[in-house]
Design a protein around this motif. Sequence first.
Motif, PDB file in Angstrom:
ATOM      1  N   ASN A   1       0.647  -1.219   0.231  1.00  0.00           N
ATOM      2  CA  ASN A   1       0.004   0.464   0.204  1.00  0.00           C
ATOM      3  C   ASN A   1       0.744   0.978  -0.025  1.00  0.00           C
ATOM      4  N   ALA A   2       2.023   1.340  -0.771  1.00  0.00           N
ATOM      5  CA  ALA A   2       2.732   2.174  -0.247  1.00  0.00           C
ATOM      6  C   ALA A   2       2.373   3.758  -1.187  1.00  0.00           C
ATOM      7  N   THR A   3       2.689   4.980  -1.006  1.00  0.00           N
ATOM      8  CA  THR A   3       2.344   6.105  -2.058  1.00  0.00           C
ATOM      9  C   THR A   3       2.722   6.053  -2.803  1.00  0.00           C
ATOM     10  N   LEU A   4       2.587   6.842  -4.198  1.00  0.00           N
ATOM     11  CA  LEU A   4       3.274   6.789  -5.237  1.00  0.00           C
ATOM     12  C   LEU A   4       4.463   7.733  -4.793  1.00  0.00           C
ATOM     13  N   ALA A   5       4.576   8.423  -3.912  1.00  0.00           N
ATOM     14  CA  ALA A   5       5.771   9.257  -3.858  1.00  0.00           C
ATOM     15  C   ALA A   5       6.563   8.743  -2.672  1.00  0.00           C
ATOM     16  N   GLU A   6       6.080   7.505  -2.436  1.00  0.00           N
ATOM     17  CA  GLU A   6       7.029   6.233  -1.498  1.00  0.00           C
ATOM     18  C   GLU A   6       8.002   5.736  -2.485  1.00  0.00           C
ATOM     19  N   LEU A   7       6.548   4.888  -3.102  1.00  0.00           N
ATOM     20  CA  LEU A   7       6.993   4.076  -4.284  1.00  0.00           C
ATOM     21  C   LEU A   7       8.530   4.545  -5.196  1.00  0.00           C
ATOM     22  N   GLY A   8       8.450   5.882  -5.422  1.00  0.00           N
ATOM     23  CA  GLY A   8       9.258   7.822  -6.639  1.00  0.00           C
ATOM     24  C   GLY A   8      10.592   7.286  -5.756  1.00  0.00           C
ATOM     25  N   LYS A   9      10.624   7.179  -4.149  1.00  0.00           N
ATOM     26  CA  LYS A   9      11.557   7.317  -4.299  1.00  0.00           C
ATOM     27  C   LYS A   9      12.582   6.272  -4.310  1.00  0.00           C
ATOM     28  N   THR A  10      12.024   4.724  -4.446  1.00  0.00           N
ATOM     29  CA  THR A  10      13.179   3.574  -4.742  1.00  0.00           C
ATOM     30  C   THR A  10      13.419   4.128  -5.945  1.00  0.00           C
ATOM     31  N   THR A  11      12.674   5.055  -6.589  1.00  0.00           N
ATOM     32  CA  THR A  11      13.244   4.988  -8.486  1.00  0.00           C
ATOM     33  C   THR A  11      13.746   5.962  -8.943  1.00  0.00           C
ATOM     34  N   GLY A  12      14.085   6.555  -7.858  1.00  0.00           N
ATOM     35  CA  GLY A  12      14.349   8.259  -7.973  1.00  0.00           C
ATOM     36  C   GLY A  12      13.080   9.574  -9.043  1.00  0.00           C
ATOM     37  N   ALA A  13      12.292   9.785  -9.380  1.00  0.00           N
ATOM     38  CA  ALA A  13      10.907   9.919  -9.898  1.00  0.00           C
ATOM     39  C   ALA A  13      11.040  10.589  -8.294  1.00  0.00           C
ATOM     40  N   SER A  14      10.178  11.681  -8.936  1.00  0.00           N
ATOM     41  CA  SER A  14       8.726  12.485  -8.479  1.00  0.00           C
ATOM     42  C   SER A  14       7.353  11.730  -8.193  1.00  0.00           C
ATOM     43  N   SER A  15       6.704  12.442  -7.121  1.00  0.00           N
ATOM     44  CA  SER A  15       5.372  11.597  -7.172  1.00  0.00           C
ATOM     45  C   SER A  15       4.665  12.474  -8.834  1.00  0.00           C
ATOM     46  N   ARG A  16       4.996  14.240  -8.568  1.00  0.00           N
ATOM     47  CA  ARG A  16       4.383  14.502  -9.393  1.00  0.00           C
ATOM     48  C   ARG A  16       5.081  14.075 -11.141  1.00  0.00           C
ATOM     49  N   THR A  17       5.975  13.899 -11.163  1.00  0.00           N
ATOM     50  CA  THR A  17       6.579  12.760 -12.537  1.00  0.00           C
ATOM     51  C   THR A  17       5.434  12.003 -12.912  1.00  0.00           C
ATOM     52  N   LEU A  18       6.033  10.732 -12.336  1.00  0.00           N
ATOM     53  CA  LEU A  18       4.812   9.923 -11.727  1.00  0.00           C
ATOM     54  C   LEU A  18       3.597   9.830 -11.937  1.00  0.00           C
ATOM     55  N   SER A  19       3.029  10.346 -11.858  1.00  0.00           N
ATOM     56  CA  SER A  19       1.578  10.463 -12.046  1.00  0.00           C
ATOM     57  C   SER A  19       1.143  11.244 -13.831  1.00  0.00           C
ATOM     58  N   ARG A  20       2.452  11.890 -14.073  1.00  0.00           N
ATOM     59  CA  ARG A  20       2.653  12.634 -14.961  1.00  0.00           C
ATOM     60  C   ARG A  20       2.211  11.230 -16.436  1.00  0.00           C
ATOM     61  N   LEU A  21       3.701  10.615 -15.994  1.00  0.00           N
ATOM     62  CA  LEU A  21       3.618   9.778 -16.981  1.00  0.00           C
ATOM     63  C   LEU A  21       2.897   8.094 -16.814  1.00  0.00           C
ATOM     64  N   PHE A  22       2.257   8.211 -15.939  1.00  0.00           N
ATOM     65  CA  PHE A  22       0.980   7.224 -16.014  1.00  0.00           C
ATOM     66  C   PHE A  22       0.062   7.652 -16.832  1.00  0.00           C
TER      67      PHE A  22
END
Length: 250
Positions: free
Chosen positions: A146-167
């Motif tokens: 149940n990790a948040t997107l921000a928490e998952l982003g820390k493992t990939t080096g990307a912000s939640s904003r960047t990941l949201s846009r990519l999704f």
Amino acid sequence: MQSHAQGHLVYAASGVLAVHTELGTSIVPANRVTWTPAEFTHYHRAYGDTDMRILFLAPSLARLVPDHPAVFLASDLAREVLLALTGPRNYDAAAPAYSRAARSRLLRVLVDELDEAHEQPLHLPEPRDDRLRAIARMLREQPADNATLAELGKTTGASSRTLSRLFRDELGMTFYEWRTQLRVCHALVLLADGHDTTQTAYACGWANPSGFIAAFTNIIGTTPGRYRSTPGRSIHTRAAVKAPAARSGN
């Protein structure tokens, strides 16, 4: 992995199938039909006691269905045509079940039925960006995470904003929509393997069974318990689905 010169339909008369292609994974529970266009590299995997039927379509019929992998609800008529065209007598060269003309007419009826059906929200698109692929891999291995997107982003080096846009840009859905769809697909596999609703809910990351039942019903169109108890009956999916991304070149 394999590919075919003709596109093909795969029908799960019972059980659950997964069809993996370069664009993602289609989950095919009972009474659904998946379409894989010609030349798409793919493989199938069955879960539980699965009755798998396959039909190839000539190009003249294939052009009437989508040019991307898709899942459809099998209407009563489509189901009977699929079963008729894949029954044992179809493989008896000496006494085939149908003449070539009759078979062509039945295939056209089937394609017409699929043309009237809505695509089902059971195709999980495959990310292309390396950061999204890493997140997808983690969540497939641990769908209850149940990790948040921000928490998952820390493992990939990307912000939640960047990941949201990519999704949104790559997959046409939000992260939470994608994860919910992933979890429901995983739930179908667990239910096929005999898990009950409560076990499945917790294994897929829901805090309580009621949340799982609501999400499952929204996508599949019936409750998990009813789905398990009526494997051979037609179930109508309510949720709308966005068209998958355009096919990439081979």
